[in-house]
Scaffold this motif. Structure first.
Motif, PDB file in Angstrom:
ATOM      1  N   VAL A 152       0.795  -0.733  -0.085  1.00 12.08           N
ATOM      2  CA  VAL A 152       0.069   0.275   0.355  1.00 12.08           C
ATOM      3  C   VAL A 152       0.782   1.692  -0.139  1.00 12.08           C
ATOM      4  O   VAL A 152       1.577   1.346   0.757  1.00 12.08           O
ATOM      5  N   GLN A 153       0.774   2.232  -1.254  1.00  7.94           N
ATOM      6  CA  GLN A 153       1.366   3.272  -1.474  1.00  7.94           C
ATOM      7  C   GLN A 153       1.135   5.081  -1.035  1.00  7.94           C
ATOM      8  O   GLN A 153       1.975   5.333   0.103  1.00  7.94           O
ATOM      9  N   ARG A 154       0.102   4.322  -0.287  1.00  6.32           N
ATOM     10  CA  ARG A 154      -0.721   5.816  -0.044  1.00  6.32           C
ATOM     11  C   ARG A 154      -1.406   5.608   1.404  1.00  6.32           C
ATOM     12  O   ARG A 154      -2.426   5.171   1.386  1.00  6.32           O
ATOM     13  N   LEU A 155      -0.925   6.406   2.828  1.00  2.21           N
ATOM     14  CA  LEU A 155      -1.557   5.745   3.676  1.00  2.21           C
ATOM     15  C   LEU A 155      -1.658   7.770   4.359  1.00  2.21           C
ATOM     16  O   LEU A 155      -1.173   8.314   4.523  1.00  2.21           O
ATOM     17  N   LEU A 156      -3.096   7.855   5.146  1.00  2.00           N
ATOM     18  CA  LEU A 156      -2.940   8.911   6.516  1.00  2.00           C
ATOM     19  C   LEU A 156      -3.608   8.736   7.684  1.00  2.00           C
ATOM     20  O   LEU A 156      -4.013   7.977   7.794  1.00  2.00           O
ATOM     21  N   PHE A 157      -2.544   8.634   9.018  1.00  2.00           N
ATOM     22  CA  PHE A 157      -2.901   8.909  10.154  1.00  2.00           C
ATOM     23  C   PHE A 157      -3.529   9.782  10.342  1.00  2.00           C
ATOM     24  O   PHE A 157      -2.613  11.235  10.393  1.00  2.00           O
ATOM     25  N   LEU A 158      -4.299  10.391  11.012  1.00  2.00           N
ATOM     26  CA  LEU A 158      -4.928  10.838  11.791  1.00  2.00           C
ATOM     27  C   LEU A 158      -4.829  11.032  13.337  1.00  2.00           C
ATOM     28  O   LEU A 158      -4.748   9.464  13.847  1.00  2.00           O
ATOM     29  N   GLY A 159      -3.783  12.463  13.627  1.00  2.00           N
ATOM     30  CA  GLY A 159      -3.567  12.246  15.097  1.00  2.00           C
ATOM     31  C   GLY A 159      -3.735  12.988  15.859  1.00  2.00           C
ATOM     32  O   GLY A 159      -5.580  13.072  15.399  1.00  2.00           O
ATOM     33  N   SER A 160      -3.965  13.943  16.802  1.00  2.00           N
ATOM     34  CA  SER A 160      -4.179  15.099  17.798  1.00  2.00           C
ATOM     35  C   SER A 160      -3.656  15.666  18.179  1.00  2.00           C
ATOM     36  O   SER A 160      -1.772  15.739  18.357  1.00  2.00           O
ATOM     37  N   SER A 161      -3.616  16.923  18.988  1.00  5.60           N
ATOM     38  CA  SER A 161      -2.972  18.103  18.899  1.00  5.60           C
ATOM     39  C   SER A 161      -2.715  18.104  20.606  1.00  5.60           C
ATOM     40  O   SER A 161      -1.677  18.651  20.581  1.00  5.60           O
ATOM     41  N   CYS A 162      -2.821  17.098  21.246  1.00  9.40           N
ATOM     42  CA  CYS A 162      -2.043  16.876  22.294  1.00  9.40           C
ATOM     43  C   CYS A 162      -0.772  16.417  21.856  1.00  9.40           C
ATOM     44  O   CYS A 162      -0.365  16.158  23.117  1.00  9.40           O
TER      45      CYS A 162
END
Length: 325
Positions: free
Chosen positions: A101-111
């Protein structure tokens, strides 16, 4: 069967952000969407995740799955917060790599940013100071996710990206009277105060701390926008050591003003009072979203309009007895 469409796995599709990403992809994009509930796929199981990726032939991943909670939950269950989030990130990112899988988006946090970071908080503030103690295990797990994306990009040439949302609100939120975040908690309190003709609603603290809020629809739109940026454009504005992107509304509001705005939106006619003996928390938390704005993205949903539409959804769910929390 091969359809020629991109097969996109939305991990955490039942969550607030993941659900909105799924809805927007369904409405606006010609793709094959892949989802699994927790009962169908335990993301903390390495073997289960690797088997899933091997079978499903995924092209892109939105990694919105996470164990989340407020201050009380983070303080009470720090081991669960760091373990489960680390395992989810490690398993999904590594399995994505193993199956090309070449494209991935990880969602983090402002903390992820230090407790005393300069305001507004820019991406390069990461790892520049001590974290807020109450959610440090969760924050460390999220930082690890960012660094995994950076490391797989650097070592293997993967296009794995990270976005850091500010405080979110909107459909799918948790409205628990004690364990929810500030906007859903206030929407519920003012709604119930209106129903009971309560003479006042009292807010903890002085009302002076400022916070930034972004509608979840804007967050989902930003996630899809960042995912679809060309590698050339993305890499022009990021680096191997600072690859994540803040996603914010661009301005903040004092908690007291927010409370009065929610009173207006809900139609509550009583007084809004404050209890200065209760803690205020951090005086200000605002994200610097200059990097994202440089890509051409900006939020579309005004805070008052977003609160009004969110309240209508909450009120309908409340009347039906199905509001979360």
């Amino acid at each position: 069967m091969t359809t020629g469409k991109q097969r996109i796995f939305v991990a955490g599709h039942r969550g607030m952000v993941g659900g909105e990403i799924l809805r927007q992809l369904t409405a606006d994009h010609d793709v094959d969407l892949v989802t699994r509930t927790h009962a169908e796929l335990d993301l903390t199981s390495q073997s289960a995740v690797q088997d899933f990726f091997a079978e499903e032939k995924i092209d892109q991943v939105y990694l919105a799955a996470a164990k989340v909670g407020g201050i009380h939950a983070n303080n009470t269950y720090p081991a669960e917060f760091i373990y489960q989030n680390l395992m989810i990130e490690a398993n999904v990112i590594h399995a994505a790599h193993l199956t090309d899988v070449q494209r991935l988006l990880f969602l983090g946090s402002s903390c992820i940013y230090p407790r005393d970071a300069q305001q507004p908080m820019a991406e390069d503030a990461l790892l520049s100071g001590y974290l807020e103690a109450t959610n440090e295990p969760y924050a460390i797990a999220k930082i690890a996710g960012i660094k995994m994306c950076e490391s797989y990009a650097r070592q293997y040439g993967r296009d794995y990206r990270s976005v850091m949302p500010t405080n979110l609100y909107g459909p799918g939120d948790n409205y628990h009277p004690e364990n929810s975040h500030v906007i859903p908690a206030l929407l519920r309190r003012f709604h119930e105060a209106k129903l009971t003709d309560a003479p006042f609603v009292q807010i903890w603290g002085t009302g002076t701390p400022c916070r930034e809020f972004l509608h979840v629809s804007d967050m989902a739109r930003a996630s899809i926008y960042v995912m679809n940026l060309s590698p050339e454009i993305y890499q022009t504005h990021t680096s191997e050591m600072c690859s994540h992107i803040n996603v914010g509304y661009g301005s903040d509001i004092a908690i007291g003003d927010l409370a009065r705005l929610i009173a207006k939106v809900t139609g509550y006619q009583g007084d809004v009072t404050f209890d200065p003996t209760k803690p205020d928390g951090t005086p200000r938390k605002l994200m610097d979203s200059t990097r994202l704005r440089s890509f051409g993205w900006k939020p579309e949903i005004d805070l008052e309009a977003g609160l009004a539409s969110t309240y209508e959804i909450f009120r309908a769910e409340y009347d039906q007895g199905v509001a979360k929390g």
